[in-house]
Design an enzyme around this catalytic site. Structure first.
Site, mmCIF file in Angstrom:
data_model
loop_
_atom_site.group_PDB
_atom_site.id
_atom_site.type_symbol
_atom_site.label_atom_id
_atom_site.label_comp_id
_atom_site.label_asym_id
_atom_site.label_seq_id
_atom_site.Cartn_x
_atom_site.Cartn_y
_atom_site.Cartn_z
ATOM 1 C CE1 TYR A 18 -3.583 -2.596 0.832
ATOM 2 C CE2 TYR A 18 -2.254 -3.162 2.728
ATOM 3 C CZ TYR A 18 -3.301 -3.433 1.887
ATOM 4 O OH TYR A 18 -4.058 -4.550 2.101
ATOM 5 C CE1 TYR A 145 -8.359 -5.146 2.392
ATOM 6 C CE2 TYR A 145 -8.159 -6.530 4.334
ATOM 7 C CZ TYR A 145 -7.671 -6.076 3.127
ATOM 8 O OH TYR A 145 -6.473 -6.572 2.646
ATOM 9 C CG ASP A 239 -13.162 -11.742 7.033
ATOM 10 O OD1 ASP A 239 -12.363 -12.213 7.874
ATOM 11 O OD2 ASP A 239 -12.792 -11.068 6.048
ATOM 12 C CE LYS A 269 -5.030 -8.408 9.466
ATOM 13 N NZ LYS A 269 -6.175 -8.365 8.552
HETATM 14 C C1 LIG Z 1 -6.500 -8.588 7.197
HETATM 15 C C2 LIG Z 1 -7.844 -9.078 6.823
HETATM 16 C C3 LIG Z 1 -8.028 -9.933 5.718
HETATM 17 C C4 LIG Z 1 -6.900 -10.338 4.812
HETATM 18 O O1 LIG Z 1 -5.931 -11.074 5.453
HETATM 19 P P1 LIG Z 1 -4.470 -11.204 4.795
HETATM 20 O O2 LIG Z 1 -3.764 -12.180 5.666
HETATM 21 O O3 LIG Z 1 -3.871 -9.837 4.832
HETATM 22 O O4 LIG Z 1 -4.655 -11.699 3.409
HETATM 23 C C5 LIG Z 1 -9.314 -10.367 5.449
HETATM 24 N N1 LIG Z 1 -10.353 -10.005 6.219
HETATM 25 C C6 LIG Z 1 -10.207 -9.207 7.278
HETATM 26 C C7 LIG Z 1 -11.401 -8.864 8.108
HETATM 27 C C8 LIG Z 1 -8.954 -8.700 7.604
HETATM 28 O O5 LIG Z 1 -8.835 -7.866 8.650
#
Ligand SMILES: *Cc1c(COP(=O)(O)O)cnc(C)c1O
Length: 426
Positions: A18, A145, A239, A269
């Protein structure tokens, strides 16, 4: 002090995330890390206020995780999951199934959050295909996101996901505002009626939209989405890559806080405590059963090379041990309470639009795009690593951060914002 040679020689070859490489502010070279602290190569020490993109929940190099990974390295660093099995992945899958509510019992491993969401989307679409229904689109939300790959970009916020830039290359999804009231829910129900059977499911970040600007919503929204998914026969995908695994303090997962059982959950994460890349897509029994068939083409058609990496799974098992043996959720709540008090002085400053805290997430939102370099430099000068984006300066500290760490972070945030605020005041 001069920068180390690996830094000066490597700098022109590393393409940063980014980042406009033409005007990039040089990244800080880090020599080591422990607990909540990063040590830079020039000897400076910074408290990591964002846990390396929200991952490092137990702090850096927690001995329990470190030992688990070292042990694994000596016995079995990695082995393919196609046709072979290993203890760490099988144990982790069983533990995740046990922790998640209801019959979210079937764990598919991958190596990054984006891929975990890709897998969730593919799982949902193929679930319907296996039933003879072509339903490949998703309902998703403004401010959402879900990752940077092509499928996940399509379910991100249209502006942030650069839908117009990549027009034609991205799947066209149905993007709406999150339903926050009964009227919103009714309007969304009418919209779903119109779109009928082309939709596979709903993709949402439960309770907090993270990369979209740390925007919170109530359990009502998720309960409404569950009702809508049931009424319109859609799969509900949570997610939890950001909020899952303790970040919100009240429970391990947002779905538990909301009292809603999704059909599919994604985690990444914090899964390995910020040690190694690992992700998981966890499906309910119904979804899993939709793939059980005599037709080989009904198998889930996915399989990343490094899925279920043994060191990653060892780190994740050790991380789950720590959630069991240490009072992480109570610590998270204490961090939240302290942030709520210490960030409050920023409210009402010129240029400040909102101050909000949920779990161990503290946010100062400005009324314009944040002057990221200025705020970041001010925080660094005060011994804190933060990375503002969009219109916010936020913290997601390691969940082991003590009162002194949290005070340092919160005071650095308020100080950075008030200095900037004084500068813009009429
Ligand atoms: C960071 C994130 C992703 C993407 O994860 P990466 O390991 O960076 O590919 C997807 N969804 C959410 C909610 C996130 O915070």
């Amino acid at each position: 002090m001069t920068a180390p040679e690996w830094y000066t020689k490597g700098r022109e070859h590393v393409w940063l995330p980014y980042t406009q490489m033409k005007t990039v502010r040089p990244p800080l070279p880090v020599a080591s890390a422990r607990g909540t602290r990063l040590t830079l190569t020039d000897g400076r020490e910074l408290v990591d206020g964002i846990s390396s993109w929200w991952a490092c929940v137990h702090g850096y190099r927690h001995p329990h995780i470190e030992q688990a990974v070292a042990r694994q390295l000596e016995t079995l660093p990695h082995v393919m999951l196609g046709g072979l099995a290993h203890e760490q992945a099988y144990t982790l899958a069983r533990r995740l199934a046990g922790l998640l509510p209801g019959d979210l019992d079937h764990v598919f491993f991958s190596d990054s959050g984006s891929v975990a969401v890709e897998v969730a989307m593919k799982m949902a679409a193929q679930f319907w295909l296996n039933l003879g229904q072509r339903r490949v689109k998703f309902l998703c939300f403004r401010g959402g996101y879900h990752g940077d790959t092509f499928a996940t970009m399509s379910v991100c916020d249209p502006d942030e996901g650069m839908h117009s830039l990549f027009k034609g290359a991205l799947l066209e999804q149905i993007v709406v505002d999150l339903p926050r009231t009964a009227e919103d829910e009714a309007a969304l129900s009418r919209l779903l009626e119109q779109h009928g059977t082309g939709l596979a499911g709903i993709v949402v970040e439960p309770l907090v939209q993270g990369a979209g600007g740390m925007v919170f919503h109530d359990p009502f929204t998720l309960q409404a989405l569950r009702r809508l998914a049931d009424a319109h026969d859609l799969l509900l995908i949570f997610d939890e890559i950001f909020v899952g695994l303790g970040r919100l303090g009240d429970a391990m997962f947002a779905c538990q806080i909301a009292g809603v059982q999704p059909d599919i959950v994604t985690l990444s994460k914090a899964l390995t405590g910020g040690t190694l890349p690992l992700a998981a897509t966890i499906a309910s029994r119904r979804i899993h059963e939709g793939f059980l068939s005599d037709d080989p083409m009904h198998a889930l058609m996915h399989g990343p090379t490094y899925m279920g990496n043994a060191m990653g799974c060892a780190a994740a098992n050790a991380s789950l041990d720590l959630f069991e043996s240490e009072p992480r959720l109570a610590q998270t709540q204490a961090i939240g309470a302290q942030l709520r008090t210490l960030l409050e002085p920023a409210r009402g400053l010129p240029g400040v639009k909102d101050v909000r805290v949920r779990g161990a997430i503290g946010v100062i939102q400005l009324d314009r795009p944040a002057p990221a370099d200025l705020l970041s430099a001010s925080c660094i000068a005060n011994g804190v690593w933060l990375r503002p984006f969009r219109d916010i300066l936020y913290t997601t500290p390691p969940l082991i951060a003590d009162e002194d760490d949290v005070a340092l972070i919160a005071n650095a945030m308020v100080s950075a914002v008030s200095d900037w605020s004084t500068g813009i005041a009429p």
